[in-house]
Scaffold this motif. Structure first.
Motif, PDB file in Angstrom:
ATOM      1  N   SER A 390       0.887  -1.145  -0.192  1.00 16.55           N
ATOM      2  CA  SER A 390      -0.080  -0.067   0.132  1.00 16.55           C
ATOM      3  C   SER A 390       0.930   1.189   0.063  1.00 16.55           C
ATOM      4  O   SER A 390       1.979   1.246   0.572  1.00 16.55           O
ATOM      5  CB  SER A 390      -0.872   0.014   1.273  1.00 16.55           C
ATOM      6  N   ASP A 391       0.374   2.038  -0.649  1.00 16.32           N
ATOM      7  CA  ASP A 391       1.345   3.499  -1.170  1.00 16.32           C
ATOM      8  C   ASP A 391       0.271   4.662  -0.554  1.00 16.32           C
ATOM      9  O   ASP A 391      -0.622   5.110  -1.312  1.00 16.32           O
ATOM     10  CB  ASP A 391       1.705   3.524  -2.392  1.00 16.32           C
ATOM     11  N   ALA A 392       0.429   5.246   0.807  1.00 12.36           N
ATOM     12  CA  ALA A 392      -0.499   6.146   1.093  1.00 12.36           C
ATOM     13  C   ALA A 392      -0.464   7.606   0.248  1.00 12.36           C
ATOM     14  O   ALA A 392      -1.484   8.300  -0.027  1.00 12.36           O
ATOM     15  CB  ALA A 392      -0.258   6.605   2.717  1.00 12.36           C
ATOM     16  N   ARG A 393       0.751   7.808  -0.074  1.00 11.44           N
ATOM     17  CA  ARG A 393       1.135   8.907  -0.959  1.00 11.44           C
ATOM     18  C   ARG A 393       0.302   9.081  -2.065  1.00 11.44           C
ATOM     19  O   ARG A 393      -0.328   9.990  -2.775  1.00 11.44           O
ATOM     20  CB  ARG A 393       2.509   9.377  -0.958  1.00 11.44           C
ATOM     21  N   ASN A 394       0.161   8.013  -2.780  1.00 11.50           N
ATOM     22  CA  ASN A 394      -0.626   7.893  -4.211  1.00 11.50           C
ATOM     23  C   ASN A 394      -1.671   7.252  -4.168  1.00 11.50           C
ATOM     24  O   ASN A 394      -2.576   7.220  -5.050  1.00 11.50           O
ATOM     25  CB  ASN A 394       0.614   6.968  -5.041  1.00 11.50           C
ATOM     26  N   SER A 395      -2.005   6.831  -2.871  1.00 11.36           N
ATOM     27  CA  SER A 395      -3.613   6.372  -2.703  1.00 11.36           C
ATOM     28  C   SER A 395      -3.804   4.851  -3.472  1.00 11.36           C
ATOM     29  O   SER A 395      -4.667   4.898  -4.174  1.00 11.36           O
ATOM     30  CB  SER A 395      -4.366   7.237  -2.910  1.00 11.36           C
ATOM     31  N   THR A 396      -2.531   4.161  -3.555  1.00 13.41           N
ATOM     32  CA  THR A 396      -2.826   2.887  -4.551  1.00 13.41           C
ATOM     33  C   THR A 396      -2.289   1.736  -3.520  1.00 13.41           C
ATOM     34  O   THR A 396      -1.496   1.894  -2.690  1.00 13.41           O
ATOM     35  CB  THR A 396      -1.784   2.931  -5.471  1.00 13.41           C
ATOM     36  N   ILE A 397      -2.727   0.627  -4.325  1.00 15.95           N
ATOM     37  CA  ILE A 397      -2.268  -0.717  -3.621  1.00 15.95           C
ATOM     38  C   ILE A 397      -1.666  -1.408  -4.989  1.00 15.95           C
ATOM     39  O   ILE A 397      -2.350  -1.562  -6.095  1.00 15.95           O
ATOM     40  CB  ILE A 397      -3.245  -1.670  -3.092  1.00 15.95           C
ATOM     41  N   VAL A 398      -0.507  -1.793  -4.830  1.00 11.81           N
ATOM     42  CA  VAL A 398       0.247  -2.465  -6.014  1.00 11.81           C
ATOM     43  C   VAL A 398       0.392  -3.956  -5.652  1.00 11.81           C
ATOM     44  O   VAL A 398       1.002  -4.459  -4.365  1.00 11.81           O
ATOM     45  CB  VAL A 398       1.755  -1.866  -6.233  1.00 11.81           C
ATOM     46  N   ALA A 399      -0.012  -4.645  -6.523  1.00  9.04           N
ATOM     47  CA  ALA A 399       0.134  -6.258  -6.551  1.00  9.04           C
ATOM     48  C   ALA A 399       1.371  -6.840  -7.676  1.00  9.04           C
ATOM     49  O   ALA A 399       1.593  -6.300  -8.749  1.00  9.04           O
ATOM     50  CB  ALA A 399      -0.745  -6.913  -7.181  1.00  9.04           C
ATOM     51  N   ALA A 400       2.456  -7.402  -7.021  1.00  8.66           N
ATOM     52  CA  ALA A 400       3.546  -7.809  -7.769  1.00  8.66           C
ATOM     53  C   ALA A 400       3.914  -9.422  -7.578  1.00  8.66           C
ATOM     54  O   ALA A 400       3.328  -9.853  -6.436  1.00  8.66           O
ATOM     55  CB  ALA A 400       4.772  -6.993  -7.404  1.00  8.66           C
ATOM     56  N   ASP A 401       4.410 -10.054  -8.486  1.00 10.36           N
ATOM     57  CA  ASP A 401       4.891 -11.365  -8.109  1.00 10.36           C
ATOM     58  C   ASP A 401       6.068 -11.344  -7.131  1.00 10.36           C
ATOM     59  O   ASP A 401       6.593 -10.296  -6.992  1.00 10.36           O
ATOM     60  CB  ASP A 401       4.866 -12.172  -9.694  1.00 10.36           C
ATOM     61  N   PHE A 402       6.546 -12.462  -7.207  1.00  7.15           N
ATOM     62  CA  PHE A 402       7.678 -12.871  -6.136  1.00  7.15           C
ATOM     63  C   PHE A 402       8.919 -12.354  -6.749  1.00  7.15           C
ATOM     64  O   PHE A 402       9.987 -11.928  -6.068  1.00  7.15           O
ATOM     65  CB  PHE A 402       7.826 -14.089  -5.908  1.00  7.15           C
ATOM     66  N   THR A 403       8.943 -12.053  -8.207  1.00  4.22           N
ATOM     67  CA  THR A 403      10.122 -11.372  -8.908  1.00  4.22           C
ATOM     68  C   THR A 403      10.177  -9.816  -8.755  1.00  4.22           C
ATOM     69  O   THR A 403      11.159  -9.284  -9.239  1.00  4.22           O
ATOM     70  CB  THR A 403      10.266 -11.819 -10.232  1.00  4.22           C
ATOM     71  N   GLY A 404       8.942  -9.224  -8.486  1.00  6.55           N
ATOM     72  CA  GLY A 404       8.912  -7.916  -8.413  1.00  6.55           C
ATOM     73  C   GLY A 404       8.032  -7.386  -9.696  1.00  6.55           C
ATOM     74  O   GLY A 404       7.641  -6.066  -9.510  1.00  6.55           O
ATOM     75  N   LYS A 405       7.740  -8.074 -10.341  1.00  7.69           N
ATOM     76  CA  LYS A 405       6.843  -7.809 -11.909  1.00  7.69           C
ATOM     77  C   LYS A 405       5.632  -7.361 -11.275  1.00  7.69           C
ATOM     78  O   LYS A 405       4.803  -8.152 -10.554  1.00  7.69           O
ATOM     79  CB  LYS A 405       6.826  -8.920 -12.645  1.00  7.69           C
ATOM     80  N   VAL A 406       5.287  -6.257 -11.696  1.00  3.51           N
ATOM     81  CA  VAL A 406       3.944  -5.657 -11.452  1.00  3.51           C
ATOM     82  C   VAL A 406       2.821  -6.157 -11.926  1.00  3.51           C
ATOM     83  O   VAL A 406       2.677  -6.591 -13.133  1.00  3.51           O
ATOM     84  CB  VAL A 406       3.751  -4.180 -11.619  1.00  3.51           C
ATOM     85  N   LEU A 407       1.669  -6.833 -11.389  1.00  7.84           N
ATOM     86  CA  LEU A 407       0.644  -7.659 -11.750  1.00  7.84           C
ATOM     87  C   LEU A 407      -0.694  -6.688 -11.852  1.00  7.84           C
ATOM     88  O   LEU A 407      -1.614  -7.020 -12.648  1.00  7.84           O
ATOM     89  CB  LEU A 407       0.460  -8.755 -11.075  1.00  7.84           C
ATOM     90  N   GLY A 408      -0.750  -5.745 -10.922  1.00  6.13           N
ATOM     91  CA  GLY A 408      -1.878  -4.723 -11.091  1.00  6.13           C
ATOM     92  C   GLY A 408      -1.691  -3.706 -10.000  1.00  6.13           C
ATOM     93  O   GLY A 408      -0.830  -3.670  -8.998  1.00  6.13           O
TER      94      GLY A 408
END
Length: 988
Positions: A390-408
């Motif tokens: 979770s990123d309070a500054r950007n008001s976002t939740i980022v999902a990534a796989d175990f390698t750090g690749k962003v999934l959503g």
């Protein structure tokens, strides 16, 4: 004497076109579409009059207000207003009010002409500075004359200009000790709300406040201490429910109105100094940034910038023009135009018109790491093999796989903070304080599945799941509590104030599947444990009197509570909060993670040159592993910094995940493999050189933080040219003092590598190491005949190579490389030598040729090369034309010419581009042939050269001519020098 035939020279010049390949550029901030210089030397306030399409700018330094059109053209100027700063427009846009600090008054100006219509004194020494129009009154923040006896302290006053006698009221806010004139904000749609912020620097007393002014008197509803610094601009959203402050040296902070609980932060590149809110709620934030975008535009309800603006550099120094304090203002009634006042390095001010401010910027190129600017919380989903940040500054939740690749990425979650996974990992629950809600995210699609409002102004911050409910810590710095959301029924049910004693701040929460009826909470000064088996949080114990909590975690069975504070990491029994043990701090611990086997990971942030992560086996106070995170920024030294609450174990796995920030403000997901095992270090040493077929010694060490016993097996493999995939040499045992040593006899030459590996065990990480020795190969002989010999043109010449003793390889190659860059080096023979060690090859000698014999060597014999050079002549002949007969003088054939006839000599020679033939003339005189000169003549493409011998030709004159190719002098070195035969001429 010589007469040459003319030659035509054709020169072909090739044109070369260079094409530069353009790389896709990163998305850049837009620039202001137009800018006009302003006749001002400072900025006190900017107001846009949508009715008359004009802009008012106050200039306190020059004591004037300037009115311009939307294009910056000056329409009118009102001078004689010493120190005029804050300005405000009446609701009908007919009157502009200005706070004239130097005259202790508020001036009223007609907006169409900028003529003064009235002036209202505020009292001697008041120094009014900031204005806001709310509830039919003009509110002003004033500096006052001091804090001593009889002095007027800084505060808030009001002016009612509507009555027959205008009324000024000072000290509307007697409860707030303002250090200087407070900055004010109001909005027409919420006329009963007035906001104020400290306008001067303070180390400790920075504050904002909100007032109810619906009755004409300022009744303070909330005040919030916001630390040091000052507020450079202040704005309310149109509904009056959010207050946005541009905090100098900091960011744009957002608070809920009226209670002033946090609602998030807008992203700011540099020191915040301006904010403007459009009628539809679109927010523009401004910063004083030379080398970054100055303006960010946010859609209503979003904290993700959709547009950025930078300003051009109109000065003489480097860096763009910068935005003035309070230098932003929207055109009323829409979002088509945003106006910005800037200044350059020479203090020259300009009005910038930012058109299409709500048109999104092009998508930026991806940058390394996770697309976040802060990390509020971090969880690992073992079912779907992904992490959520979770990123309070950007008001976002980022999902990534175990390698750090962003999934959503899930956006528009204002100020999102705590995260917790459902028991089946199907949903992720997020505390969204800016929306007063807990939001459910589908973990497989990263889409919003549900939203559970927790009540107005609750500000949920932390979240946990247990006993079939979602539990959340809520509140603000003035007090907090615990609430729950029951989602098991047909309609979600929210219960607040679960702890009657309350909390000083929103508490952090922890729960584990192994203790489904237990909930732990911690915040400033205390930690508590609750029984939630009945659906209500019943406190069973309280303790842990520590100054503050950075993180907390439960053991898998819920029997132990781990807390991290500035004093270290503490372990408590959840049954009675008695202390079990503590871990001495390397610094202030900020992250805790407990694995399924009770392995404890403690993280420390901002330790650039020290380990950040300490891993302890269950029940041990001695770390089995100390981890220094890698440095992912190659431009600086020092490891990346672990973020607070930045550790999490893979459920049921052996990986520990960490989120770290590097010096480029990039957040990197790092997977720490086998962190609960001791690191082993293996070294291998062999001599730099060795003798083939002789014994050498291989030695080394194997060490670890957790001791290794003598006899630990090590696997040895030798890699050389005979066994490139490696030959197993069996196992060797670790000896005393963690050392090993053994001997081996290498038979292959060249590079020989000894690889030693340790397989690891439940307490130790596997390790491997290698070292290489260089072993000289046996020498052999290789000869090649034919060196230095000269051959006639196009003769087939046999070259023979002879190879001496070798180990296995008996193959020789013979290469022929004709002189000149236009002919390739060519393999003319390859094969095994005969029983005599010989291999032959034939070469057609049309040019000088380097012939090379090569032996590639083998695993025990060194390579060898032999090289010779053989030479080839050219073909050359001369014919005579124009004679009337031939005959002999003595035994020599002559060509007879009349003395009036010019002989023509035609030379034919092996052709090459740019080649010349040397024509040599001799005269027979006094019984001898005597030299009469020579000259070079260029050959045509067909190898011919025709030369005419001009007069005089005396009767009885005897001459002879010959043509030669002279290496180098004839224009090249491709052949050996070749001298042609003589032809004889006489005249009658």
């Amino acid at each position: 004497m010589w007469a040459r035939r003319p030659r035509a020279l054709s020169v072909l010049i090739a044109g070369i076109s260079l094409v530069a390949s353009a790389q896709p550029a990163s998305a850049q901030p837009a620039f202001a579409q137009s800018a006009t210089r302003l006749p001002i030397s400072s900025v006190g306030g900017v107001v846009v009059d949508g009715v008359h399409k004009q802009i008012f700018i106050s200039d306190p330094q020059s004591g004037k207000i300037v009115a311009t059109g939307y294009d910056g053209t000056v329409i009118a100027t009102r001078s004689g207003l010493p120190g005029v700063a804050g300005i405000s427009l009446s609701p009908d846009a007919k009157t502009l009010y200005g706070a004239v600090r130097g005259a202790d008054s508020i001036v009223s100006l007609a907006t169409e002409t900028l003529t003064e219509t009235a002036r209202y004194g505020t009292g001697t020494g008041t120094g009014p500075k900031f204005l806001a129009y709310a509830g039919g009154l003009i509110w002003f923040g004033y500096d006052g004359s001091g804090t001593g006896d009889g002095a007027t302290p800084a505060g808030i006053g009001s002016l009612d200009p509507a009555g027959a006698t205008p009324t000024v009221v000072l000290e509307q806010d007697k409860d707030t000790p303002w250090l200087a004139a407070p900055r004010l904000a109001a909005t027409p749609a919420a006329p009963g709300v007035l906001a104020a912020g400290e306008s001067t620097y303070s180390d400790t007393a920075g504050r904002v406040a909100v007032f109810d002014v619906s009755t004409g008197t300022a009744r303070r509803t909330a005040v919030k201490m916001v630390g040091n610094g000052r507020t450079d601009d202040l704005a309310l959203t149109p509904d009056g429910k959010r207050l946005i402050a541009a905090r100098a040296g900091s960011s744009h902070e957002v608070w809920k109105v009226p209670q002033l609980s946090s609602a998030g932060t807008y992203r700011t590149e540099w020191s915040a100094n301006a904010v403007a809110v459009a009628d539809d709620g679109t927010v523009a934030t401004g910063s004083s940034a030379w080398y970054h975008p100055d303006v960010h535009v946010f859609a209503p309800g979003s904290m993700t910038a959709l547009r950025r603006y930078d300003f051009p550099n109109t000065g003489t120094n480097s860096g763009a023009d910068t935005l003035a304090n309070e230098g932003l203002a929207w055109e009323p009634g829409g979002t088509d135009r945003l106006f910005a006042v800037t200044s350059n390095s020479q203090n020259v001010f300009s009005l910038n018109v930012l058109t299409d401010p709500t048109t999104p910027d092009p998508e930026p190129l991806p940058r390394p790491g996770l697309p976040v600017e802060t990390v509020s919380d971090f969880v690992v989903d073992g079912v779907h093999q992904r992490v959520f940040v979770s990123d309070a500054r950007n008001s976002t939740i980022v999902a990534a796989d175990f390698t750090g690749k962003v999934l959503g990425v899930r956006r528009n979650l204002p100020g999102v903070q705590g995260l917790a996974l459902a028991a089946d990992s199907a949903h992720l629950y997020a505390a969204v304080p800016g929306a007063d809600a807990v939001v459910s995210i589908a973990t497989d699609t990263v889409t919003e599945a549900a939203r559970y409002p927790t009540g107005d102004d609750t500000t949920p911050t932390h979240v946990a799941t247990t006993a079939g409910k979602i539990w959340f810590g809520y509140g603000d710095d003035g007090g907090g509590n615990i609430g729950s959301v029951d989602i098991t029924g047909s309609r979600p049910t929210v219960a607040l104030a679960q702890d009657a004693s309350g909390w000083p701040k929103p508490p952090r929460l922890a729960a584990v599947a192994g203790a489904p009826n237990l909930l732990a909470a911690g915040s400033t000064g205390k930690a508590s444990v609750y029984d939630v088996s009945t659906g209500t949080a019943v406190r069973t114990t309280v303790g842990a009197d520590k100054p503050w909590f950075n993180d907390l975690a439960l053991s898998p069975d819920g029997s132990l509570l781990y807390t991290a504070s500035g004093e270290g990491t503490w372990v408590w029994k959840t049954s009675d909060m008695s202390l079990v043990t503590s871990y001495p701090p390397a610094s202030s611990p900020s992250s805790l993670a407990v694995a399924a086997d009770e392995t404890l990971a403690i993280g420390y942030d901002h330790l650039n040159y020290q380990p950040e992560v300490y891993v302890y086996p269950a029940g041990s106070a001695t770390p089995i592993r100390v981890i220094d995170l890698p440095d992912t920024d190659p431009n600086v030294t020092g490891a990346d910094n672990l973020v607070a609450q930045g550790l999490a174990w893979e459920p049921g796995g052996s990986r520990l995940f960490a989120v770290a920030e590097n010096s480029r403000d990039e957040f990197i997901l790092q997977a720490l493999v086998d962190p609960a095992k001791s690191v082993t270090t293996l070294t291998v040493d062999v001599p730099a050189t060795a003798t083939r077929g002789k014994s050498l010694t291989v030695s080394g060490t194997l060490t670890a933080g957790v001791s290794l016993s003598a006899g630990t097996p090590l696997t040895v493999v030798r890699v050389d040219e005979e066994t490139p995939k490696g030959k197993a040499l069996g196992t060797r045992a670790l000896g005393a003092n963690n050392r090993f040593s053994f001997t081996d006899i290498p038979y292959a030459g060249g590079k020989v590598t000894y690889q030693v590996s340790y397989a690891g065990d439940p307490k130790h990480i596997a390790a491997s190491a290698a070292d290489t020795t260089s072993i000289a190969k046996d020498a052999t002989t290789l000869t090649l005949d034919g060196n230095g010999k000269t051959h006639t043109y196009n003769k087939k010449v046999l070259f023979t190579a002879k190879l001496g003793k070798t180990y296995q390889n008996r193959v020789v190659e013979i290469w022929a490389d004709p002189y000149g860059g236009d002919k390739p080096n060519k393999l003319v023979a390859k094969g095994k030598v005969n029983s005599k060690g010989q291999l032959s090859a034939s070469v057609w000698m049309t040019r000088n040729t380097t012939v090379t014999a090569r032996f590639a060597g083998d695993t025990r014999t060194a390579p060898r090369t032999a090289r010779v050079t053989a030479y080839a002549k050219v073909n050359v002949s001369v014919t005579v034309g124009g004679h009337y007969r031939t005959g002999k003088i003595g035994s020599t054939k002559y060509h007879y010419f009349r003395k009036a006839k010019n002989p023509v000599f035609t030379t034919t020679m092996t052709a090459n581009k740019g080649r010349s033939q040397r024509l040599e003339l001799q005269v027979y005189a006094n019984g001898k042939w005597r030299d009469a000169g020579s000259e070079y003549f260029t050959l045509a493409a067909n190898g011919r050269s025709r030369v005419t011998l001009g007069p005089p030709h005396g009767k009885g004159l005897r001459l002879r001519m010959r043509s030669s190719y002279v290496r180098t002098s004839s224009g090249d070195t491709l052949n050996a020098t070749t001298v042609g035969g003589w032809v004889y001429v006489t005249f009658t």
